[in-house]
Each structure stands twice: as structure tokens, then as C-alpha cells.
Design a protein around this motif. Structure first.
Motif, PDB file in Angstrom:
ATOM      1  N   CYS A  68       0.835  -1.212   0.000  1.00 40.65           N
ATOM      2  CA  CYS A  68       0.000   0.000   0.000  1.00 40.65           C
ATOM      3  C   CYS A  68       0.866   1.257   0.000  1.00 40.65           C
ATOM      4  O   CYS A  68       0.579   2.217  -0.722  1.00 40.65           O
ATOM      5  N   VAL A  69       1.920   1.248   0.813  1.00 39.59           N
ATOM      6  CA  VAL A  69       2.831   2.405   0.842  1.00 39.59           C
ATOM      7  C   VAL A  69       3.437   2.602  -0.544  1.00 39.59           C
ATOM      8  O   VAL A  69       3.449   3.704  -1.104  1.00 39.59           O
ATOM      9  N   PHE A  70       3.899   1.494  -1.110  1.00 40.94           N
ATOM     10  CA  PHE A  70       4.473   1.539  -2.446  1.00 40.94           C
ATOM     11  C   PHE A  70       3.437   2.015  -3.472  1.00 40.94           C
ATOM     12  O   PHE A  70       3.747   2.794  -4.379  1.00 40.94           O
ATOM     13  N   GLY A  71       2.196   1.546  -3.301  1.00 44.51           N
ATOM     14  CA  GLY A  71       1.117   1.944  -4.206  1.00 44.51           C
ATOM     15  C   GLY A  71       0.920   3.444  -4.223  1.00 44.51           C
ATOM     16  O   GLY A  71       0.705   4.047  -5.281  1.00 44.51           O
ATOM     17  N   VAL A  72       1.022   4.080  -3.058  1.00 46.05           N
ATOM     18  CA  VAL A  72       0.872   5.538  -2.987  1.00 46.05           C
ATOM     19  C   VAL A  72       2.001   6.205  -3.776  1.00 46.05           C
ATOM     20  O   VAL A  72       1.764   7.102  -4.580  1.00 46.05           O
ATOM     21  N   VAL A  73       3.216   5.723  -3.571  1.00 47.96           N
ATOM     22  CA  VAL A  73       4.372   6.349  -4.222  1.00 47.96           C
ATOM     23  C   VAL A  73       4.291   6.205  -5.742  1.00 47.96           C
ATOM     24  O   VAL A  73       4.402   7.186  -6.490  1.00 47.96           O
ATOM     25  N   ILE A  74       4.063   4.974  -6.208  1.00 45.02           N
ATOM     26  CA  ILE A  74       4.074   4.763  -7.665  1.00 45.02           C
ATOM     27  C   ILE A  74       2.863   5.439  -8.314  1.00 45.02           C
ATOM     28  O   ILE A  74       2.955   5.972  -9.414  1.00 45.02           O
ATOM     29  N   SER A  75       1.726   5.499  -7.598  1.00 44.07           N
ATOM     30  CA  SER A  75       0.555   6.172  -8.166  1.00 44.07           C
ATOM     31  C   SER A  75       0.813   7.661  -8.312  1.00 44.07           C
ATOM     32  O   SER A  75       0.359   8.289  -9.277  1.00 44.07           O
ATOM     33  N   ALA A  76       1.523   8.239  -7.339  1.00 47.41           N
ATOM     34  CA  ALA A  76       1.832   9.664  -7.435  1.00 47.41           C
ATOM     35  C   ALA A  76       2.588   9.946  -8.721  1.00 47.41           C
ATOM     36  O   ALA A  76       2.325  10.934  -9.412  1.00 47.41           O
ATOM     37  N   ILE A  77       3.509   9.058  -9.077  1.00 49.71           N
ATOM     38  CA  ILE A  77       4.280   9.245 -10.302  1.00 49.71           C
ATOM     39  C   ILE A  77       3.423   8.963 -11.542  1.00 49.71           C
ATOM     40  O   ILE A  77       3.352   9.779 -12.463  1.00 49.71           O
ATOM     41  N   ILE A  78       2.746   7.821 -11.552  1.00 50.70           N
ATOM     42  CA  ILE A  78       1.994   7.416 -12.742  1.00 50.70           C
ATOM     43  C   ILE A  78       0.907   8.434 -13.081  1.00 50.70           C
ATOM     44  O   ILE A  78       0.715   8.791 -14.241  1.00 50.70           O
ATOM     45  N   PHE A  79       0.205   8.932 -12.063  1.00 45.63           N
ATOM     46  CA  PHE A  79      -0.951   9.781 -12.354  1.00 45.63           C
ATOM     47  C   PHE A  79      -0.620  11.274 -12.366  1.00 45.63           C
ATOM     48  O   PHE A  79      -1.335  12.063 -12.962  1.00 45.63           O
ATOM     49  N   PHE A  80       0.448  11.666 -11.679  1.00 46.19           N
ATOM     50  CA  PHE A  80       0.709  13.109 -11.590  1.00 46.19           C
ATOM     51  C   PHE A  80       2.042  13.537 -12.202  1.00 46.19           C
ATOM     52  O   PHE A  80       2.260  14.733 -12.373  1.00 46.19           O
ATOM     53  N   GLY A  81       2.899  12.595 -12.511  1.00 41.60           N
ATOM     54  CA  GLY A  81       4.148  12.988 -13.188  1.00 41.60           C
ATOM     55  C   GLY A  81       4.683  11.848 -14.015  1.00 41.60           C
ATOM     56  O   GLY A  81       5.826  11.430 -13.848  1.00 41.60           O
ATOM     57  N   PRO A  82       3.838  11.313 -14.928  1.00 44.03           N
ATOM     58  CA  PRO A  82       4.217  10.065 -15.609  1.00 44.03           C
ATOM     59  C   PRO A  82       5.470  10.180 -16.473  1.00 44.03           C
ATOM     60  O   PRO A  82       6.055   9.169 -16.824  1.00 44.03           O
ATOM     61  N   ASN A  83       5.857  11.412 -16.813  1.00 47.09           N
ATOM     62  CA  ASN A  83       7.038  11.545 -17.665  1.00 47.09           C
ATOM     63  C   ASN A  83       8.253  12.079 -16.919  1.00 47.09           C
ATOM     64  O   ASN A  83       9.264  12.405 -17.529  1.00 47.09           O
ATOM     65  N   LEU A  84       8.146  12.175 -15.589  1.00 41.19           N
ATOM     66  CA  LEU A  84       9.260  12.713 -14.805  1.00 41.19           C
ATOM     67  C   LEU A  84      10.523  11.893 -14.996  1.00 41.19           C
ATOM     68  O   LEU A  84      11.625  12.424 -14.988  1.00 41.19           O
ATOM     69  N   MET A  85      10.361  10.578 -15.149  1.00 40.23           N
ATOM     70  CA  MET A  85      11.533   9.718 -15.250  1.00 40.23           C
ATOM     71  C   MET A  85      11.856   9.383 -16.697  1.00 40.23           C
ATOM     72  O   MET A  85      12.670   8.515 -16.975  1.00 40.23           O
ATOM     73  N   ALA A  86      11.192  10.064 -17.637  1.00 38.52           N
ATOM     74  CA  ALA A  86      11.428   9.777 -19.061  1.00 38.52           C
ATOM     75  C   ALA A  86      12.253  10.901 -19.682  1.00 38.52           C
ATOM     76  O   ALA A  86      12.301  12.004 -19.166  1.00 38.52           O
ATOM     77  N   GLU A  87      12.887  10.588 -20.789  1.00 33.55           N
ATOM     78  CA  GLU A  87      13.643  11.602 -21.518  1.00 33.55           C
ATOM     79  C   GLU A  87      12.722  12.264 -22.531  1.00 33.55           C
ATOM     80  O   GLU A  87      12.038  11.575 -23.291  1.00 33.55           O
ATOM     81  N   VAL A  88      12.731  13.609 -22.569  1.00 36.50           N
ATOM     82  CA  VAL A  88      11.837  14.301 -23.509  1.00 36.50           C
ATOM     83  C   VAL A  88      12.138  13.909 -24.952  1.00 36.50           C
ATOM     84  O   VAL A  88      11.230  13.849 -25.779  1.00 36.50           O
ATOM     85  N   ASP A  89      13.402  13.624 -25.250  1.00 31.95           N
ATOM     86  CA  ASP A  89      13.769  13.299 -26.631  1.00 31.95           C
ATOM     87  C   ASP A  89      13.052  12.061 -27.156  1.00 31.95           C
ATOM     88  O   ASP A  89      12.972  11.861 -28.366  1.00 31.95           O
ATOM     89  N   ASN A  90      12.549  11.227 -26.241  1.00 33.85           N
ATOM     90  CA  ASN A  90      11.899  10.018 -26.736  1.00 33.85           C
ATOM     91  C   ASN A  90      10.484  10.274 -27.241  1.00 33.85           C
ATOM     92  O   ASN A  90       9.831   9.359 -27.727  1.00 33.85           O
TER      93      ASN A  90
END
Lengths: 259, 410
Positions: free
Chosen positions: B251-273
Motif C-alpha cells: 500500500c505504501v508503495f502503491g501511494v508512491v508509484i501512483s503519485a508518479i503514474i498519475f501526476f508525473g508520468p514523464n518525470l523519469m522519461a527523456e523528452v527526446d523520446n
């Protein structure tokens, strides 16, 4: 004992930070000027798109940008998301011509576009796009907001960033000076200025307003799922928070008797 | 339906029928019901379970993505965007998959660091550690292959840079590279085979994970004190005690990964892609996926191509022999007053390597990468064998139960 542990954790933390801080401050000093942040309706946890702004932005795209830039990931039918009616979309699409075929006689033919067609590109192919633009290729704008660092903020500032080159700046033939473009030389002439596009809804058509609207339109085209995504995100996170709390209480209760 | 002579172990006759023919019921009961876990295991012991859950999520989301993906150079980019725009909840599938891969690495890195700090790789769990490193290696290959599939600029140029490494091998290098690419440059043949391999490797990972889990269940889990289980008083049953803890962590992990997936899904991606692959335009700097960046930093720290390749693969290969490099019998760093600090420094060093691996390989970044590289290898080849010999380990507690009662579960 516990105090010693805390001390040790603190020391580890200080050690870690002492490694990270000099590097990050160095990186900050090294990078280019920071792009100013603009206030957008669609950022933040509950941000949504301003539909009238997208519609105005689409008008800017249609009347100005689409002269050179394609948006080939979009279909005319997608415009229903930003508040156009089906009849309006049919009317918009019918302004464009697409090549279809072959028909029963084996001939290719021209017809007016339908809602199920992709946005018609200004050029037939890349080569034509290049030769018409002094050798530079005008990039497709469908996902441009996702394809540039600082996305919407960058594009907004780029549109406002045209200026006279500073003293001693060597500008190549057919290039323009832009404060925010990498290398400050851009092949695109200043595309927008005050009163370039007339709005139907009486909104002032100043350059910052035109730029804001067209970037809002581009942000929507890059992430049409944004509102659904954020909405679902809040529910999913709430689910995990509540379930997590219940399991934590269960854990405390269960482990109380372990000795 | 049950023969009257068959044993009646359970109340449920269906379970008895299964059990007599395939003893899977008692297997599950033994391995996931009564399985003894040391009482003092902290939340770091939940990361293995987390990793396996993420693996399943990646495989399932990947299958649905594959149903809508076209592995052709002219269509791959657009087919991914079609998933994002026109497939029902396609954006969710794709963001879950791409961010899930990044989190798979985060979780596995924590799992590995936990294993190193508490000495889980030592006797009698060496094979378990080896299988784990093997999983890590497969993960790196799979994530690299997957990164090529969207066929953006970074996909194409990343593939070009990485496959070029093989050409550094003397004599067979060029031939090997052509054999891998199926062409002289990265092209349609490459994309097709990378898709095929990216589809199949996760199932290989799943198989090795099966062995990895089976192996840990032979001697049981290690614990923060690093001492063996001596009696029943030292352990709790997996069900429900550990399951509740693991679920809380999910559940703790779910909160963390959901924050990324739903609110910053491209934070860990390279814009060039998000720019379609173009063999004629080289991006200003080609970066590795951040989770592979420490190894990329090592590669670039060496001015010689072959040397860089050898050291990069060496940095992973050295993990395989870690159980034999460590000369200390004491498992947990909690009872190793000197080695503990070198271990902490190793973690920090790994992060720093990752950071410089994302930066251009020049000036101070290159210098830091070289210092980091020296410490990385010195830690394994000099510090670990030597300290084990000369360090005086702390006094080990008598039993796990004593540790648990004292509340020292970190």
C-alpha cells in the motif's frame, strides 16, 4: 542505545548530503538561464484544461501554425473533447482536402476531409517541408509539449522570446534571434504578434494571450488524457492510503502478542 | 469421486483429491502459510515480495501493450501514441509499464543493498545471491530492449551506442554486432528481434525468480541480526504475520508509484523520446536510463572503448563472486563496526555514479566518475577481503528472540 542509533543515522545523512550538495550546486551554476514559469490552468494536482482557451488556441494553430507545422497524431474527431459539436467538426474537416483511393476505376481522387481523418499536413512530404522552409524541418506539433524540456513553459517563452540579437552576435542567413532557443538561432520567423488572430469570443488578442492559448491547445493535444488521469489518480491514492491504514492497524494488533 | 483408501488430510474433499495427485496444497501451506520468518525482520524484508508483484504487473501490462504495438520502424512510434490516445486506458497501461520498470529497479536495488548490508549473500545463501545477480542482469537486458521499442530519438540512439559496445571486442566484435543487429546499423530487423526478445525475457526472469524464491526457502530468510534461527521462539509464521506487513508495504508503495503514474508520468522519461527516431539527427547528449546510469558512468570513465566495456561488465560480474570476496563470517553490518561505514560509503558512491552517469562525460563529472569507479572496485577487491580479516566483530546476540525483545530490528 536509541540515541546512538539516531546519531549514527544523522551522521550517515550528513555524509550523504556532503556528497550531493556540492555536485548539485555546481550543476545549477552551470546550466543556462532558467525558463520563467507561467501560470497554467492544467498544472497541479487538480488542474484542468480551460476549454475556451483550447478552442481559441486551436484557432491560432489553424490560422497561423498549421501553415508549416503538421499535427498528424490528431484526428478531427478528437476536437469533440474540447467542446466542438459534431456538426462543427464536420464543417471544420470539410475545409480540408485529402487524397483517397484508389476508386473502382483504379484512380486516386481528392475529397473533402471527414471527422475520421487525421489533421491534414501542410506539406506532401518531408522533402517539400524542408525546401519550403529554407532547409529546416518544421516539427510535428502533436506531442511537442512532451518532447521539449519544460514543455509548456518553454514553448510559451519561445513564442515571446524573439528579439534583436545582442551586439556582436553573429546571426546566420535566414535565421532569427530567440532568447530561449538552444543556440539562440531559430529558423522560424516570429510566428505570432499582437492582433495576428481575431478571437470570436471577444478575448483580447495580445501576443501573450495568443501564446498562452496556443500552448494550452498544444498541452491538450500532447496529453488529452490529463484530466481523466489526475481524477483517477486521486481515487487510486486514496484507496491505497485507506487500505494501508487498515493493514497497519491490523499489523499493530496482530504483532502486539508476539514476544 | 475420492477413493476411500486415499488419505484425508484436509476437511475439503476437493483439496484431498488434488493433494493426493499433486501435493501442491501442502506445498503452499508449507511455503506460504507456516513458513517461519525471523521475528526481527524489518520492512526491508518486504522488498522481495514487492519486486515479484511489480514483475507480474509488468508482464500483464506488457501483454496488453503488445496487442496494440507494431514493431516496424515506420509504425512503432505512432502505434505507441495510438495506445496513449485511442486504446481504452492505453495511457494507463503504458505509464504503468514504463514507470513500473523504473520502480522495479528501485525496489530491486533496495533489495540488493539490504542483502549486502545484512550479509544475506553469505553461507548458506550464496547460490541465492547468484540467482539474484542473474535476475538483475536479465532485468538490465530486458529494460534496454524495451526502451528501444517506442522508437523515439533516445530509443534509436541508445540502441546504437549500446550495440556499438560489442564492436569493441577484438576479432569477433564487428561480426557480433552485425549478428545482434541483423543489419549493419540499427534498423527494422533490430526492432523486430528486440521486440521478440523483450517479450520472452520477462518469462525467463519469472522462471529464475521461482528458483530464487525456492532457494531462499531452503535455509529460510536472513534477518537484521544475521544470526541463524535456533528455535521456534525465533520465528513467526508467514501467514498472517508477514503477509500483513508485506501488504502494508504494498500500500505504501502503491501511494508512491501512483503519485508518479498519475501526476508525473514523464518525470523519469527523456523528452527526446517523444521525437520520432531520426538516424540523421543525433541528440545533443545521449543518456542512459537513470537506473542503468551508474554502469554507464563506469563505461564512460575510461578513455579506451574496450577498457570501458570490460569494466562495465566487470562491475556487474564482480557481484557474482561477492560471497567469496567477503572473508568475514559475521553477516550483519550491525556487528561490523568498521565495514559498516565502508558499506554506507559504497551506497553513496553508487548514487553519485548514477548522478554523473546522467551528466555529460566531461570536466568535474568525469573526474567524479573516475573516483567513484576506483572506490567501486576497491570496495569489492580490497576493502571487503581485507577488513574481514582484521576487523574485530561486535558481540553477537544469543538468539533472534533476544534481539526482537530488545527492539533492535533495524
Amino acid at each position: 542505545m536509541e540515541k546512538i542509533i539516531k546519531m549514527k543515522i544523522l551522521r550517515a545523512l550528513i555524509l550523504t548530503l556532503s556528497f550531493i550538495i556540492p555536485i548539485s550546486s555546481f550543476a545549477a551554476g552551470n546550466s543556462d538561464q532558467k525558463i520563467p514559469k507561467h501560470e497554467w490552468s492544467f498544472t497541479g494536482l487538480t488542474g484542468t484544461f480551460d476549454k475556451s482557451a483550447i478552442q481559441r488556441g486551436y484557432k491560432v494553430y489553424r490560422e497561423v501554425c498549421s501553415g508549416c507545422h503538421s499535427m498528424n497524431l490528431l484526428y478531427y474527431r478528437d476536437l469533440i473533447d474540447i467542446g466542438f459539436s459534431e456538426d462543427q467538426i464536420k464543417a471544420i474537416a470539410s475545409d480540408y482536402t485529402v487524397i483517397d483511393g484508389p476508386n473502382d476505376e483504379g484512380e486516386m481522387f481528392e475529397r473533402s476531409a471527414k471527422p475520421a481523418d487525421r489533421f491534414v499536413s501542410p506539406y506532401a512530404n518531408d522533402q517539400e517541408a524542408r525546401i519550403s522552409n529554407n532547409g529546416s524541418y518544421p516539427p510535428d506539433l502533436s506531442v511537442i509539449v512532451k518532447a521539449r524540456k519544460n514543455g509548456a513553459d518553454y514553448l510559451y517563452n519561445l513564442l515571446l522570446g524573439y528579439d534583436e540579437p545582442p551586439q556582436g552576435f553573429e546571426l546566420s542567413e535566414g535565421m532569427y534571434y530567440n532568447k530561449w532557443y538552444e543556440g539562440h538561432q531559430i529558423a522560424m520567423a516570429q510566428p505570432l504578434d499582437d492582433e495576428y488572430v481575431d478571437y470570436d469570443d471577444g478575448t483580447e488578442n495580445t501576443l501573450p494571450q495568443l501564446a498562452e492559448d496556443v500552448v494550452t491547445f498544444l498541452a491538450w493535444s500532447a496529453e488529452p488524457e490529463l484530466e481523466v488521469r489526475k481524477n483517477m489518480g486521486i481515487k487510486v491514492i486514496l484507496f491505497f492510503l485507506i487500505t494501508g491504514l487498515l493493514f497497519y492497524l491490523m499489523k499493530v494488533r496482530l504483532w502486539k502478542d508476539v514476544s | 469421486m475420492q477413493n476411500s483408501s486415499e488419505p484425508k488430510k484436509y476437511k475439503n474433499s476437493f483439496l484431498n483429491w488434488i493433494e493426493y495427485r499433486l501435493p501442491i496444497v501442502s506445498y503452499i501451506e508449507k511455503e506460504y502459510g507456516d513458513y517461519p520468518m525471523p521475528k526481527n525482520c524489518n520492512y526491508f524484508w518486504s522488498f522481495g515480495a514487492l519486486a515479484s508483484i511489480i514483475l507480474v504487473i509488468l508482464i500483464v501490462s506488457g501483454i496488453f501493450l503488445a496487442m496494440n504495438y507494431t514493431p516496424h520502424t515506420d509504425m512503432a512510434f505512432n502505434s505507441v501514441e495510438r495506445i496513449m490516445r485511442d486504446v481504452s486506458y492505453g495511457w494507463l497501461l503504458r505509464y504503468l509499464h514504463s514507470n513500473g520498470a523504473a520502480f522495479f529497479f528501485i525496489v530491486v536495488y533496495i533489495h540488493m543493498l539490504r542483502s549486502m548490508y545484512y550479509g544475506s549473500y553469505k553461507y548458506p545463501r550464496e547460490l541465492n545471491w547468484i540467482l539474484g545477480v542473474f535476475i538483475f542482469l536479465l532485468m538490465m537486458a530486458t529494460s534496454f530492449l524495451g526502451y528501444v521499442l517506442p522508437w523515439g530519438q533516445m530509443s534509436y540512439w541508445g540502441a546504437t551506442v549500446i550495440t556499438n559496445l560489442f564492436s569493441a571486442i577484438p576479432l569477433i566484435g564487428e561480426g557480433l554486432k552485425t549478428w545482434i543487429l541483423g543489419d549493419y546499423t540499427v534498423g527494422n530487423a533490430t526492432l523486430n528481434r528486440f521486440f521478440a526478445l523483450h517479450y520472452v525475457l520477462p518469462f525467463v526472469i519469472l522462471g529464475v525468480v521461482g528458483l530464487h524464491v525456492a532457494a531462499v526457502h531452503v535455509h529460510g530468510s536472513n534477518n537484521p541480526a544475521g544470526i541463524d534461527i535456533k528455535s521456534k521462539d525465533d520465528t513467526v509464521k508467514f501467514f498472517p504475520y508477514m503477509l500483513v506487513k508485506d501488504t502494508f508495504m504494498v500500500c505504501v508503495f502503491g501511494v508512491v508509484i501512483s503519485a508518479i503514474i498519475f501526476f508525473g508520468p514523464n518525470l523519469m522519461a527523456e523528452v527526446d523520446n517523444y521525437i520520432p527516431a531520426d538516424p540523421l539527427v543525433t541528440p545533443s547528449h545521449i543518456v542512459a536510463n537513470w537506473y542503468l546510469a551508474p554502469f554507464y558512468a563506469i563505461l564512460r570513465a575510461i578513455p579506451d572503448k574496450l577498457g570501458g566495456v570490460i569494466l562495465m561488465f566487470g562491475a556487474i560480474a564482480i557481484l557474482f563472486i561477492l560471497p567469496w570476496l567477503d572473508s568475514s563470517k559475521t553477516r550483519s553490518c550491525n556487528y561490523r563496526p568498521i565495514y559498516k561505514w565502508f558499506m554506507m560509503l559504497f551506497f553513496v558512491n553508487f548514487f553519485v555514479l548514477g548522478y554523473v552517469g546522467m551528466m555529460p562525460a566531461e570536466g568535474i563529472y568525469l573526474l567524479i566518475a573516475r573516483i567513484g569507479l576506483v572506490y567501486y572496485f576497491a570496495f569489492f577487491l580490497i576493502i571487503t577481503p581485507l577488513i574481514g580479516k582484521y576487523e574485530k566483530p561486535g558481540h553477537l546476540p544469543a538468539s533472534i528472540r533476544d534481539v526482537y525483545i530488545d527492539g533492535k530490528n533495524y
